[in-house]
Scaffold this active site. Sequence first.
Site, PDB file in Angstrom:
ATOM      1  N   GLY A   1       0.824  -1.208   0.000  1.00  0.00           N
ATOM      2  CA  GLY A   1       0.000   0.000   0.000  1.00  0.00           C
ATOM      3  C   GLY A   1       0.850   1.246   0.000  1.00  0.00           C
ATOM      4  O   GLY A   1       2.061   1.195   0.229  1.00  0.00           O
TER       5      GLY A   1
ATOM      6  N   PRO B   1       2.433   4.846   1.237  1.00  0.00           N
ATOM      7  CA  PRO B   1       2.921   5.249   2.566  1.00  0.00           C
ATOM      8  C   PRO B   1       1.817   5.898   3.387  1.00  0.00           C
ATOM      9  O   PRO B   1       1.018   6.684   2.881  1.00  0.00           O
ATOM     10  CB  PRO B   1       4.031   6.267   2.228  1.00  0.00           C
ATOM     11  CG  PRO B   1       4.457   5.935   0.845  1.00  0.00           C
ATOM     12  CD  PRO B   1       3.232   5.441   0.149  1.00  0.00           C
TER      13      PRO B   1
ATOM     14  N   GLY C   1      -1.392   2.622   6.910  1.00  0.00           N
ATOM     15  CA  GLY C   1      -1.650   1.853   8.135  1.00  0.00           C
ATOM     16  C   GLY C   1      -1.186   0.422   8.094  1.00  0.00           C
ATOM     17  O   GLY C   1      -1.743  -0.417   8.803  1.00  0.00           O
TER      18      GLY C   1
ATOM     19  N   GLU D   1      -4.202  33.717 -10.940  1.00  0.00           N
ATOM     20  CA  GLU D   1      -5.090  32.780 -10.244  1.00  0.00           C
ATOM     21  C   GLU D   1      -6.532  32.920 -10.722  1.00  0.00           C
ATOM     22  O   GLU D   1      -7.274  31.939 -10.764  1.00  0.00           O
ATOM     23  CB  GLU D   1      -4.997  32.993  -8.724  1.00  0.00           C
ATOM     24  CG  GLU D   1      -3.608  32.821  -8.131  1.00  0.00           C
ATOM     25  CD  GLU D   1      -2.992  31.471  -8.451  1.00  0.00           C
ATOM     26  OE1 GLU D   1      -3.737  30.486  -8.610  1.00  0.00           O
ATOM     27  OE2 GLU D   1      -1.751  31.405  -8.551  1.00  0.00           O
TER      28      GLU D   1
ATOM     29  N   ASP E   1       2.907  24.923 -14.244  1.00  0.00           N
ATOM     30  CA  ASP E   1       1.691  24.634 -15.018  1.00  0.00           C
ATOM     31  C   ASP E   1       2.052  23.986 -16.353  1.00  0.00           C
ATOM     32  O   ASP E   1       1.429  23.000 -16.772  1.00  0.00           O
ATOM     33  CB  ASP E   1       0.914  25.926 -15.268  1.00  0.00           C
ATOM     34  CG  ASP E   1       0.425  26.567 -13.973  1.00  0.00           C
ATOM     35  OD1 ASP E   1       0.217  25.825 -13.006  1.00  0.00           O
ATOM     36  OD2 ASP E   1       0.264  27.795 -13.947  1.00  0.00           O
TER      37      ASP E   1
END
Length: 627
Positions: A194, A196, A199, A417, A492
């Site tokens: 899985g 990082p 769990g 933005e 971008d």
Amino acid sequence: MNNMLKNLVIWLVIGLVLMTVFNQFNTRQTARSPMEYSLFLDEVKAGRIAKVTIEGRQLKATTTEGKSVVSYSPGDIWLVSDLLKYGVKVEAKPEEEPSLLVNIFVSWFPMLLLIGVWIFFMRQMQGGGRGGAFSFGKSKARMLDESTNTVTFADVAGCEEAKEEVAELVDFLRDPSKFQKLGGRIPRGVLMVGNPGTGKTLLARAIAGEAKVPFFSISGSDFVEMFVGVGAARVRDMFEQAKKHSPCIVFIDEIDAVGRQRGAGLGGGNDEREQTLNQLLVEMDGFEANVGVIVIAATNRPDVLDPALMRPGRFDRQVVVPLPDIRGREQILLVHMRKVPLAPDVKADIIARGTPGFSGADLANLVNEAALFAARKSKRLVDMEDFEKAKDKVIMGAERRSMVMPEEERRNTAYHESGHALVATMLPKTDPVHKVTIIPRGRALGVTMQLPSEDRYSQDRERLLNTIAVLFGGRIAEEIFMHQMTTGASNDFERATELARRMVTQWGMSDALGPMVYGENEGEIFLGRSITTHKNVSETTLQKVDAEIRRIVDEQYKVARKLIEDNRDKIEAMAKGLLEYETLDSDQLGDIMAGKPPRPPKVPSPSIPPSVPPDAAQPAAAPAASV
């Protein structure tokens, strides 16, 4: 800590004994500072000696003034007569001899002290003190027993399928005969795979905690040292310890550090890591059916593991521990929120909707950051506002309000933005814009944060093309409204080009080139794959690939430019709002897109929570930020 205290006490005792011995010698030395015999006789002849006590050769004299004097006779046979001649009172005593114990102590103590110190250091080096110089072959595995490992399945959330797969391991460790009666064999090894922070280690500890058996934990890198043969010896020692404490669990974290494919690299196959792996393979395959030792390993690189490690009989079962979905995130948040005093307005389900893509470790960090925000304001409870700030910090980075930007650069950032936000809002199949800010965060001068409204497990072609268009919105707004180009769009362009390249070369989303994979062999030589990299496409095909990437990029650039040119008034309104408020949320952006002035920012909640919880409605969310 206990070993350090023990060593300190031992050295303290040794120091006190040495000080006592030296003080005794010094005392005896100073007490016996004798007078020369010739001077002693002169004192006798001058009548200044009143009494003499003879003990062997030692003469203890008392002067007429009451002082004590010590001297030694060189064997003078006329001494007594001379003393009587000058009126000195003479007394004779047998010479005092030290006791047998004192003689033995004085004679043997230095030797015994040296032997004791030598034994102490040898025990330290051989592992009597943890990590001694000769303890290379000793396993570094740390054992947790029932009293020290209190983690159970109740502490693990967000991976229900993985918990179900390992639940039968608990049943086997509690009652092995239940499976053996029917001829069944429990998996000897379980490999947890899985991302990082999902769990894997916590789940392994929960298995041991539920089964109430010893839990040996070690990292894959702990096996390998600079000395050849040490890793194999540590593997042997670890499994010997495990068999003595069976039934038990051996957990090897980051097993890819020692379990990579053999024969990798440009050197021979006789290196230390491969010897360690060979010993691990032998130990895992040599278990008896009734030993009761289960090996659990965790990795986020299953592609580099040796095939022999993955075969049945060693790691029989692979358990995937994925990133949690929305229900899993809510359960994980509830687990971590137990330790935090919460305000009534905190809703775990709303926070879970706003954090798709977060791992369990990310969510634990989110709760901790929210608690820190509340503590900075001296609040008694952690409220929803603190969680919102913590989410922004985790996703976008910490605010850098101390950074002073020139006004022209602020305006350029505001238009940049606004370009991202407008294109993202107007194109279909793009993630909703959650927040736009021109406050520098992390390494960015401004951030447009898009958060998906639901968990997504794959991307379609239209969504990818629209994402590329959104990425170009910032540069286009700079060109149209500021009549300049800045370096702020470099990331971008990098992301847009990478998306277009993958669409063409990996995902088969190009009509001109069709569903094929185009690219070079990217196998790494140290993963046991091809040593020589070679092109599996011709130069002509590569030119077509480049042309197709250019076509996709140019088309989406035109789409974004047309949207911005057709909605100049909305861009101007967004930029004005950003320059005034610095941050616009989804509600304010909705007002601007509807042609209305943006509403004022929300007033922060008071530090003491109100009796009636405020409206906790938050925009649906999950991470994706563009700069």
